[in-house]
Design an enzyme around this catalytic site. Structure first.
Site, mmCIF file in Angstrom:
data_model
loop_
_atom_site.group_PDB
_atom_site.id
_atom_site.type_symbol
_atom_site.label_atom_id
_atom_site.label_comp_id
_atom_site.label_asym_id
_atom_site.label_seq_id
_atom_site.Cartn_x
_atom_site.Cartn_y
_atom_site.Cartn_z
ATOM 1 N N ARG A 235 -77.045 76.869 17.684
ATOM 2 C CA ARG A 235 -77.320 77.585 18.882
ATOM 3 C C ARG A 235 -78.372 77.724 19.625
ATOM 4 O O ARG A 235 -79.084 77.614 19.294
ATOM 5 C CB ARG A 235 -76.879 79.289 18.254
ATOM 6 C CG ARG A 235 -76.653 80.274 18.852
ATOM 7 C CD ARG A 235 -75.857 80.499 19.934
ATOM 8 N NE ARG A 235 -75.153 81.953 20.298
ATOM 9 C CZ ARG A 235 -74.855 81.837 21.311
ATOM 10 N NH1 ARG A 235 -73.900 80.973 21.943
ATOM 11 N NH2 ARG A 235 -74.316 83.358 21.187
ATOM 12 N N THR B 138 -66.940 78.162 27.755
ATOM 13 C CA THR B 138 -66.941 77.413 26.886
ATOM 14 C C THR B 138 -65.764 76.343 26.491
ATOM 15 O O THR B 138 -64.809 76.144 27.227
ATOM 16 C CB THR B 138 -67.250 78.581 25.745
ATOM 17 O OG1 THR B 138 -67.941 79.719 26.085
ATOM 18 C CG2 THR B 138 -66.767 78.235 24.520
ATOM 19 N N ASP C 283 -76.012 86.664 25.597
ATOM 20 C CA ASP C 283 -75.281 87.419 25.167
ATOM 21 C C ASP C 283 -75.984 88.625 24.089
ATOM 22 O O ASP C 283 -75.437 88.418 22.558
ATOM 23 C CB ASP C 283 -74.957 86.171 23.548
ATOM 24 C CG ASP C 283 -73.672 85.411 24.555
ATOM 25 O OD1 ASP C 283 -73.078 86.177 25.168
ATOM 26 O OD2 ASP C 283 -72.747 84.243 23.835
ATOM 27 N N SER D 120 -73.105 85.346 18.713
ATOM 28 C CA SER D 120 -71.833 84.836 19.034
ATOM 29 C C SER D 120 -70.631 84.591 18.880
ATOM 30 O O SER D 120 -70.803 86.200 18.122
ATOM 31 C CB SER D 120 -71.808 82.824 18.876
ATOM 32 O OG SER D 120 -70.727 82.718 19.545
ATOM 33 N N SER D 121 -69.786 84.440 19.509
ATOM 34 C CA SER D 121 -68.760 84.627 19.121
ATOM 35 C C SER D 121 -66.818 83.368 18.192
ATOM 36 O O SER D 121 -66.543 83.615 18.726
ATOM 37 C CB SER D 121 -67.184 85.781 19.965
ATOM 38 O OG SER D 121 -68.066 87.091 20.546
ATOM 39 N N GLY E 290 -63.568 81.295 25.332
ATOM 40 C CA GLY E 290 -62.773 82.872 25.695
ATOM 41 C C GLY E 290 -63.724 83.779 25.702
ATOM 42 O O GLY E 290 -63.512 85.097 25.308
ATOM 43 N N GLY E 291 -65.497 83.661 25.431
ATOM 44 C CA GLY E 291 -66.023 84.986 25.422
ATOM 45 C C GLY E 291 -66.050 86.214 23.545
ATOM 46 O O GLY E 291 -65.462 84.739 23.345
HETATM 47 N N1 GLU Z 1 -70.987 82.654 25.105
HETATM 48 C C1 GLU Z 1 -69.736 83.215 23.904
HETATM 49 C C2 GLU Z 1 -70.484 83.027 22.129
HETATM 50 O O1 GLU Z 1 -71.384 82.865 22.029
HETATM 51 C C3 GLU Z 1 -68.808 82.435 24.438
HETATM 52 C C4 GLU Z 1 -68.324 82.557 26.094
HETATM 53 C C5 GLU Z 1 -67.210 81.914 26.173
HETATM 54 O O2 GLU Z 1 -66.303 81.940 25.508
HETATM 55 O O3 GLU Z 1 -67.161 82.000 27.058
HETATM 56 O O4 GLU Z 1 -69.689 83.523 22.073
#
Ligand code: GLU
Length: 582
Positions: free
Chosen positions: A113, A401, A441, A466-467, A487-488
């Protein structure tokens, strides 16, 4: 390769024009969707790679055929993805990798990360009027760039799990960058639709062409060569990643970030030099007869996926077959997200009750809040064992992502999710690759209204929450399933929902990941346009759920490992992924 049919109810090949995400959710508006293909499924006997792009899957399989390990193949695939799917991930970004070594049974998490520069403070995203910055103003420019972690992580994991020489893994990407590749439909759509992609000359000249009406994205199918990227890769192949963190590339990155005309950042050479990937223990929990393992904080993926499944299991033990899966998933997800939003941050900076959040007894108690015929509203975080009380905070994540699932010929497994955050990251391009905007984030507001510090506030040297949810499922001590998605924040629902469909409902793999998503992060519910039947909608609305329909942009890439039947792969029909193997 076998292409399965799809149930008429769910089958829709939607025209691109109708796929713009609705801006009905004020908190998160995703990257545009780019279509829905037929279900993608394939079987191979020995080794397999499922990635977001055919070039990357084939590069991975080339390495696997040469006797490379799953980690070797992941490195080759990542370097190709940075070229052909540059909007989503690359060496300017960060990643989490879950690695399972078949022979020793060792399971580890590699945390690559990004980190915040040393010079930042918690008010980093607060304007002079005390209000948080507008999201895209914060994204675009050097201000959002964290120290990239992908390369350091890949090199560290290669030292432990690599079989082929480091430099060999760069060849497929170097050749493709020099020969050129055809711009895919999805890349073209994103170039056309994402806000302010061409703000810097390097991006404009690479992805756009001048026309009578100004700069236009190059068309789908145009061949794009990236000689700057090929040169960067040649340096990294020869010199190792020290050049990236301490040498010429480090200087170029710092210079580009701090002199960005849109919003300069505060990255230093010591920040680059100080970067260390972290090896962490995987986070595992039980769901029915399966052991599900994911990544711990600073990702909220592992805790939240496991909490959703644990809550579902607890709730279903009360209601049995009378439980309505849509309803119970929505309610479990709301409860799990409330804890996630309150407690998860970088564990080097805040105490996260990681085990408490997935504790079975705790989840059983929490699940008592779910009612069969009413809907939870204003869900607060619980008090998991080991937790200090905290209030919720949110931070927007806009999906870009990518996820890679790989199994090598010895049965070793990589489940890796990799990201530059928003599509096209900070919009800064140097050396043929894009720099992340991962610092957005962090929570923009560092304190709650009564002054309590927020777990995911900006702090110097910290990793943003993060997710990302790369996951491996085990049964009887053997790896059974490899899964993850971009997918955020929605990643968590994409992965938890798919796991439930595969493991509990026992849907065929590819059908399970194509099934309509259910998103419930605490403020209304999203179901997927065109992929939910009218009776379900009516039933849920009658119960009181506040539902919007929207397109979803998961990119679930899955492998099921069966000792006798071999490897079965599934690639999300919402993106351009490919299943390759032998
Ligand atoms: N920045 C997000 C994360 O680290 C991921 C973004 C995405 O999945 O598009 O969880």
């Amino acid at each position: 390769m076998s292409w399965l049919g799809i149930k008429p109810l769910f089958f829709s090949v939607l025209c691109i024009g109708s796929l713009l995400a609705h801006a009905s959710n004020p908190i998160i508006v995703p990257e545009v969707a780019s279509g829905f293909s037929a279900i993608k499924s394939a079987n191979y006997s020995k080794a397999m790679a499922v990635t977001a792009n055919p070039h990357a899957s084939r590069a991975a399989v080339k390495i696997l055929r040469q006797g490379g390990s799953a980690v070797d193949a992941a490195i080759a695939a990542q370097l190709v993805l940075g070229l052909v799917e540059p909007q989503s991930s690359g060496i300017g970004g960060g990643a989490f990798m879950l690695h399972w070594q078949a022979r020793s049974g060792e399971l580890v998490v590699w945390d690559g990360r990004e980190t915040a520069p040393a010079s930042v403070s918690e008010a980093y995203y607060i304007n002079t009027d005390g209000q948080p910055m507008d999201f895209f103003s914060a994204v675009i420019g050097g201000h959002s760039v964290g120290v990239p972690g992908v390369l350091a992580m890949l090199e560290a994991s290669h030292k432990e799990h690599g079989k082929l020489p480091w430099a060999n893994l760069f060849k497929p990407a170097i050749i493709l960058a020099e020969q050129g590749f055809a711009i895919s439909e999805r890349l073209h759509i994103l170039l056309s639709r994402m806000p302010r992609v061409a703000v810097n000359p390097q991006i404009r000249e690479y992805f756009f062409h001048r026309s009578e009406t100004g700069w236009q994205p190059k068309t789908e199918g145009s061949v794009l060569q990236n000689l700057a990227y090929a040169q960067t890769l040649r340096r990294l192949a020869a010199l190792g990643v020290t050049d990236f963190y301490q040498g010429e590339l480090a200087k170029q990155i710092v210079q580009a970030v701090n002199n960005d005309p849109n919003r300069p950042g505060r990255l230093s050479l010591p920040d680059m030099k100080a970067y260390q990937p972290k090896k962490r223990e995987a986070l595992c929990g039980q769901f029915r007869i399966y052991r599900i393992c994911g990544v711990p904080p600073p990702s909220s993926g592992g805790t939240t996926v496991l909490a959703i499944l644990g809550l579902l299991e607890a709730y279903e033990s009360r209601y049995g077959e009378h439980a309505d899966w849509h309803h119970s998933f929505i309610e479990a997800s709301k409860l799990a997200f409330a804890d996630r939003n309150a407690y998860v941050g970088d564990p080097a900076f805040v105490s996260v009750p990681t085990q408490g959040m997935i504790d079975r007894d705790y989840l059983h108690q929490r699940a008592m809040l779910i009612r069969n015929n009413s809907v939870l509203s204003n869900v607060n975080a619980g008090l998991p064992p080991g937790a200090e009380p905290r209030l919720s905070s949110n931070s927007p994540e806009f999906p870009s992502t990518t996820h890679l699932s790989i199994v090598d010929a010895e049965g070793n497994v990589v489940s890796m999710t990799s990201s530059i955050e928003t599509a096209f990251g900070s919009r800064i391009m140097i050396g043929g690759f894009l720099l992340n905007n991962q610092l957005t984030d962090f929570s923009f507001m560092p304190r709650t209204a009564d002054g309590m510090p927020v777990a995911n506030r900006v702090q110097s040297g910290k990793r943003p929450r993060s997710s990302m949810s790369p996951t491996i499922v085990f049964k009887d001590g053997r790896a059974l399933l490899v899964i993850g998605s971009p997918g955020g924040t929605r990643i968590i629902n994409y992965v938890a929902g798919s796991l439930y469909r595969i493991l509990a409902k026992q849907l065929p793999l590819a059908e399970a990941i194509a099934d309509g998503h259910i998103i419930a992060m605490g403020y209304g519910v999203e179901l997927e346009s065109g992929r939910v039947d009218e009776s379900t909608l009516i039933r849920l609305r009658e119960r009181g759920h506040n539902i919007v329909l929207r397109d979803q942009t998961s990119g679930l890439h899955v492998i099921r490992i069966d000792e006798k039947a071999g490897l079965e792969g599934g690639a999300d029909p919402r993106r351009e992924g490919e299943i390759s193997g032998f």
